[in-house]
Motif scaffolding. Sequence first.
Motif, mmCIF file in Angstrom:
data_model
loop_
_atom_site.group_PDB
_atom_site.id
_atom_site.type_symbol
_atom_site.label_atom_id
_atom_site.label_comp_id
_atom_site.label_asym_id
_atom_site.label_seq_id
_atom_site.Cartn_x
_atom_site.Cartn_y
_atom_site.Cartn_z
ATOM 1 N N ARG A 1 -0.907 35.674 88.649
ATOM 2 C CA ARG A 1 -2.365 35.634 88.479
ATOM 3 C C ARG A 1 -3.065 35.162 89.749
ATOM 4 O O ARG A 1 -4.134 35.669 90.103
ATOM 5 C CB ARG A 1 -2.720 34.683 87.333
ATOM 6 C CG ARG A 1 -2.456 35.216 85.944
ATOM 7 C CD ARG A 1 -2.785 34.154 84.917
ATOM 8 N NE ARG A 1 -2.014 32.930 85.146
ATOM 9 C CZ ARG A 1 -2.319 31.750 84.610
ATOM 10 N NH1 ARG A 1 -3.401 31.630 83.855
ATOM 11 N NH2 ARG A 1 -1.566 30.690 84.837
ATOM 12 N N ARG A 2 -2.468 34.180 90.416
ATOM 13 C CA ARG A 2 -3.103 33.596 91.597
ATOM 14 C C ARG A 2 -3.170 34.562 92.765
ATOM 15 O O ARG A 2 -4.026 34.427 93.648
ATOM 16 C CB ARG A 2 -2.314 32.331 92.002
ATOM 17 C CG ARG A 2 -2.962 31.510 93.095
ATOM 18 C CD ARG A 2 -2.192 30.228 93.324
ATOM 19 N NE ARG A 2 -0.844 30.470 93.799
ATOM 20 C CZ ARG A 2 -0.524 30.644 95.082
ATOM 21 N NH1 ARG A 2 -1.461 30.627 96.017
ATOM 22 N NH2 ARG A 2 0.721 30.827 95.444
ATOM 23 N N THR A 3 -2.289 35.563 92.804
ATOM 24 C CA THR A 3 -2.206 36.440 93.985
ATOM 25 C C THR A 3 -2.446 37.921 93.690
ATOM 26 O O THR A 3 -2.471 38.717 94.616
ATOM 27 C CB THR A 3 -0.812 36.308 94.630
ATOM 28 O OG1 THR A 3 0.196 36.664 93.662
ATOM 29 C CG2 THR A 3 -0.566 34.893 95.114
ATOM 30 N N ARG A 4 -2.637 38.265 92.423
ATOM 31 C CA ARG A 4 -2.726 39.697 92.096
ATOM 32 C C ARG A 4 -3.996 40.364 92.622
ATOM 33 O O ARG A 4 -4.112 41.588 92.597
ATOM 34 C CB ARG A 4 -2.620 39.910 90.588
ATOM 35 C CG ARG A 4 -3.743 39.318 89.779
ATOM 36 C CD ARG A 4 -3.594 39.601 88.276
ATOM 37 N NE ARG A 4 -2.292 39.210 87.779
ATOM 38 C CZ ARG A 4 -2.046 38.937 86.500
ATOM 39 N NH1 ARG A 4 -3.037 38.998 85.606
ATOM 40 N NH2 ARG A 4 -0.844 38.601 86.099
ATOM 41 N N ARG A 5 -4.955 39.569 93.103
ATOM 42 C CA ARG A 5 -6.170 40.138 93.687
ATOM 43 C C ARG A 5 -6.096 40.244 95.198
ATOM 44 O O ARG A 5 -7.094 40.572 95.853
ATOM 45 C CB ARG A 5 -7.404 39.317 93.274
ATOM 46 C CG ARG A 5 -7.688 39.369 91.773
ATOM 47 C CD ARG A 5 -8.997 38.691 91.426
ATOM 48 N NE ARG A 5 -10.141 39.337 92.084
ATOM 49 C CZ ARG A 5 -10.723 40.445 91.638
ATOM 50 N NH1 ARG A 5 -10.265 41.044 90.555
ATOM 51 N NH2 ARG A 5 -11.752 40.948 92.277
ATOM 52 N N ARG A 6 -4.932 39.982 95.766
ATOM 53 C CA ARG A 6 -4.759 40.156 97.202
ATOM 54 C C ARG A 6 -4.850 41.647 97.554
ATOM 55 O O ARG A 6 -4.557 42.511 96.721
ATOM 56 C CB ARG A 6 -3.425 39.570 97.644
ATOM 57 C CG ARG A 6 -3.430 38.043 97.683
ATOM 58 C CD ARG A 6 -2.097 37.466 98.077
ATOM 59 N NE ARG A 6 -2.178 36.017 98.225
ATOM 60 C CZ ARG A 6 -1.135 35.229 98.481
ATOM 61 N NH1 ARG A 6 0.083 35.761 98.598
ATOM 62 N NH2 ARG A 6 -1.298 33.934 98.617
ATOM 63 N N PRO A 7 -5.255 41.978 98.788
ATOM 64 C CA PRO A 7 -5.565 43.362 99.168
ATOM 65 C C PRO A 7 -4.460 44.378 98.883
ATOM 66 O O PRO A 7 -4.734 45.455 98.350
ATOM 67 C CB PRO A 7 -5.836 43.258 100.671
ATOM 68 C CG PRO A 7 -6.292 41.867 100.864
ATOM 69 C CD PRO A 7 -5.509 41.039 99.890
ATOM 70 N N ILE A 8 -3.213 44.056 99.228
ATOM 71 C CA ILE A 8 -2.135 45.021 99.021
ATOM 72 C C ILE A 8 -1.825 45.150 97.542
ATOM 73 O O ILE A 8 -1.563 46.248 97.040
ATOM 74 C CB ILE A 8 -0.880 44.631 99.815
ATOM 75 C CG1 ILE A 8 -1.203 44.501 101.308
ATOM 76 C CG2 ILE A 8 0.235 45.649 99.609
ATOM 77 C CD1 ILE A 8 -0.035 44.074 102.164
#
Length: 316
Positions: free
Chosen positions: A76-83
Amino acid sequence: MEDETLVEKLKAYIALTKPRVIELLLVATIPAMLQADRGAVHVGLILLTLVGGWMGAASANAFNMVADHDIDQLMRRTRRRPIARETVTVGQARVFAWILLVVSVLWLTFLCHSPLGAAFIVLTVWFYIFVYTKWLKRRTWQNVIWGGAAGCMPVIVGWAVVTDATTGALHAGWWSWAQAVILFMVIFFWTPPHTWALGMRYKEDYEAAGVPMMPVVKPPLEVSRQILWYTWATVITSLLLVPATGWLYALVALLSGGYFIVMAQRLHSGVKRGEKVRPMNLFFLSNNYLSVLFVGLSVDAVLGLRPVWSLLGLGG
């Protein structure tokens, strides 16, 4: 519509650099450069180093997102990162990271006149990607302990640049480089409690991604105990620099360090009693602690306050 797409793309590339992480790294570079030549403020050199260091750190972070794009989609914390969101492709991010790294090395070598600083940047990126991200992170709960060394390198880069410009890095005395090592170790010991506090909050995320962070593989009491030990190690190490600094840094290190220890003890005691704790309080406090400590060192160095060892009659 095209303008909106361009803006989104630009935001995605900025996000690849992890701006908030870089901000903390740059905070560590400035006091190191000021302490390396106490009483002197090389404004131009500091600004050039910050730009070169920013590009190096941005490169490492972009490479990190390339290597971690599979697990970023699961957390959840990183799933909105660009890649992870496919705003930027893996190939585009990789090219972006390489460009930043090459420019950073050239920048530090020719504009800052510090080949040693440039070499440390290359070493940092290599260590962060191949040792931490690709090897330690997915294999052992000690990933943060040893992998955190990459985050300690900005002080070494900054110290190298200043000594190259003044005495010459290879001719600086042992005590000069010992101070750089102490600053390195402060961040080294600070990284585990900072990261494990975050890991306690996002334990399920790391567990879902198969990352063996300490809060995932160890019971909460052991995690909080280790956080307390490393907090003590951080504060004690920060005090090792006191002989080479003035009274201001000594005071700041004692007061901020004491509060950091109290809060880490409070977290540990809460876990021991089986209470519902808020590890993010310690996470945010750890950021503030490091910032306050380094601001204190910066002001102390700029003022050129008489070193404690001199006040005690131990130096000239």
